[in-house]
Design a protein around this motif. Sequence first.
Motif, PDB file in Angstrom:
ATOM      1  N   LEU A 131      36.188  65.439 -29.097  1.00 34.97           N
ATOM      2  CA  LEU A 131      35.964  64.080 -28.642  1.00 34.97           C
ATOM      3  C   LEU A 131      35.137  63.292 -29.644  1.00 34.97           C
ATOM      4  O   LEU A 131      34.120  63.796 -30.134  1.00 34.97           O
ATOM      5  N   GLY A 132      35.603  62.069 -29.933  1.00 32.10           N
ATOM      6  CA  GLY A 132      34.878  61.195 -30.835  1.00 32.10           C
ATOM      7  C   GLY A 132      34.182  60.092 -30.070  1.00 32.10           C
ATOM      8  O   GLY A 132      32.959  60.055 -29.952  1.00 32.10           O
ATOM      9  N   ARG A 133      34.989  59.199 -29.497  1.00 36.04           N
ATOM     10  CA  ARG A 133      34.454  58.052 -28.750  1.00 36.04           C
ATOM     11  C   ARG A 133      33.463  58.504 -27.684  1.00 36.04           C
ATOM     12  O   ARG A 133      32.390  57.908 -27.508  1.00 36.04           O
ATOM     13  N   TYR A 134      33.822  59.553 -26.976  1.00 33.15           N
ATOM     14  CA  TYR A 134      32.998  60.065 -25.878  1.00 33.15           C
ATOM     15  C   TYR A 134      31.569  60.347 -26.355  1.00 33.15           C
ATOM     16  O   TYR A 134      30.596  59.890 -25.755  1.00 33.15           O
ATOM     17  N   PHE A 135      31.430  61.091 -27.464  1.00 33.77           N
ATOM     18  CA  PHE A 135      30.095  61.466 -27.932  1.00 33.77           C
ATOM     19  C   PHE A 135      29.394  60.343 -28.676  1.00 33.77           C
ATOM     20  O   PHE A 135      28.165  60.283 -28.703  1.00 33.77           O
ATOM     21  N   ALA A 136      30.179  59.438 -29.297  1.00 35.12           N
ATOM     22  CA  ALA A 136      29.571  58.333 -30.051  1.00 35.12           C
ATOM     23  C   ALA A 136      28.692  57.475 -29.146  1.00 35.12           C
ATOM     24  O   ALA A 136      27.747  56.829 -29.606  1.00 35.12           O
TER      25      ALA A 136
END
Length: 505
Positions: free
Chosen positions: A381-386
């Motif tokens: 996950l990218g957006r989730y953790f950003a």
Amino acid sequence: MAYYFDEPSRTFNEYLLVPGYSPSTCVPAAVSLKTPLVRYRKGEEECPISLNIPMISAIMQAVSDDGMAVALATEGGMSFVYGSQSIESQAAMVARVKDYKAGFVTSDANLSPDMTLAQVVELKEKLGHSTMPVTEDGTATGKLLGVVTERDYRLSRMSLDEKVADFMTPREKLIVAPVSTSLKVANDIIWDHKLNSLPIVDENDHLVSLVFRKDYDSHKSNPNEMLDSHKRYMVGAGINTRDYAERIPALVEAGVDVLCIDSSEGYSDWQKFTIEWVREHYGNTVKIGAGNVVDAEGFRFLADAGADFIKVGIGGGSICITRETKGIGRGQATATIEVAAARDAYFKETGVYVPICSDGGIVYDHHISLALAMGSDFVMLGRYFARFDESPSNKVMVNGSYMKEYWGEGSARARNWQRYDLGGDKKGMTFEEGVDSYVPYAGALKDGVALTLSKVRSTMCNCGALTIDELQDKAKLTIVSSTSIVEGGAHDVLLKDKTPYVSNT
Ligand code: RVP
């Protein structure tokens, strides 16, 4: 003639899980989210590295640095530190994660003996810490001379220009412990002497870190921590298919636990050569994931090349415009389903289980449950953790709401040309495959992940599954029509709160 797939390319949003029988033993508290990270002979041996939760953070500048790696490993997942930086700085990030001792904090509020009470008050207001070590040179690693806490001064009775040296608790009155002290022993000392904090010093009486009473308690409440055999946090790192011969040794030296080739399209000789290089130099001691692929052929190629896990997904990332710019990719659900079937066939044929990871396009928490049910062993996950405090990107106020910056590796901002590299002499980007954006700020990672996983566990129980393996076995999935998607949200009622409903993701 070109090949045409029978199935249209579908996304997670086009699927729902149909509940199965839930026995009374199937309760969220009994669910295990442990999942294999690297290839192994399933049924014959234990997987050498398993994640305690099925979440890894994306190999991106805006997502995975050492801070994120520590936060996610604390919760049981793993970060892959971004590779679009110099070898030295990436290796330094990995080393910082490996050196990080949970509960041992490097002090960021330090005083020198000639500082004034006014400066103490200013620093306390700025950083919010009430315990400040005093060192000879005012640094976090200087010779320890004393400590200042709120108990050492009374603003109503003291002059603001009084010197720290005159009101600190001096070194000879402090209880300290040597660097070799374990967290457990440090905590015993804290309890025995009724301390709030314990300075840790080296053989020259230089400050190394502080242990706080409150941190020990929080450390104890992280039962899922991803720890190696030396009880250090585990961390992954992204690599590319250009400078691996220099980058990998530096990362291995820094203590990296798993590597992953970071590429938007992984069905290529370049990935095979990179894996071969690793096997030649490190045998199976260095674990390396590869990808991304979106069909059975791509999976088979990388599995045969020896990849330890394989990532699935092209063009589904929230910041990704690869499908628009190049016309390549596949719906994330369809890709996951086909690759999972290929993974199962490979296991049947060889006895080797190669975990797969659905990467990109997770918009709602329930998409994680769908990805797992469709056969993914874990998700990236990218957006989730950003969105969380722990991501390296800036928190900014946009139109009255807090946002975090989030940009793609293929954007002009990241300029990660190696990720999109197709060989040849050219070193650089000719066009963008990603955008620069904001995502709504979402607070602490710990709280966000806890909420997300409580939903995943709940869904699993609805499907009668206590493990991810069982979910993959028992899941019944249905495609939804566009009208039933409308039925899935709040409908035919007048919402009191006009703000559109936004899931916590
Ligand atoms: P998402 O979680 O939907 O934000 O997607 C993150 C994924 O998107 C990454 O793990 C990576 O595979 C992909 N990505 C990263 N940068 C870019 C880009 O600039 N196109 N895409």
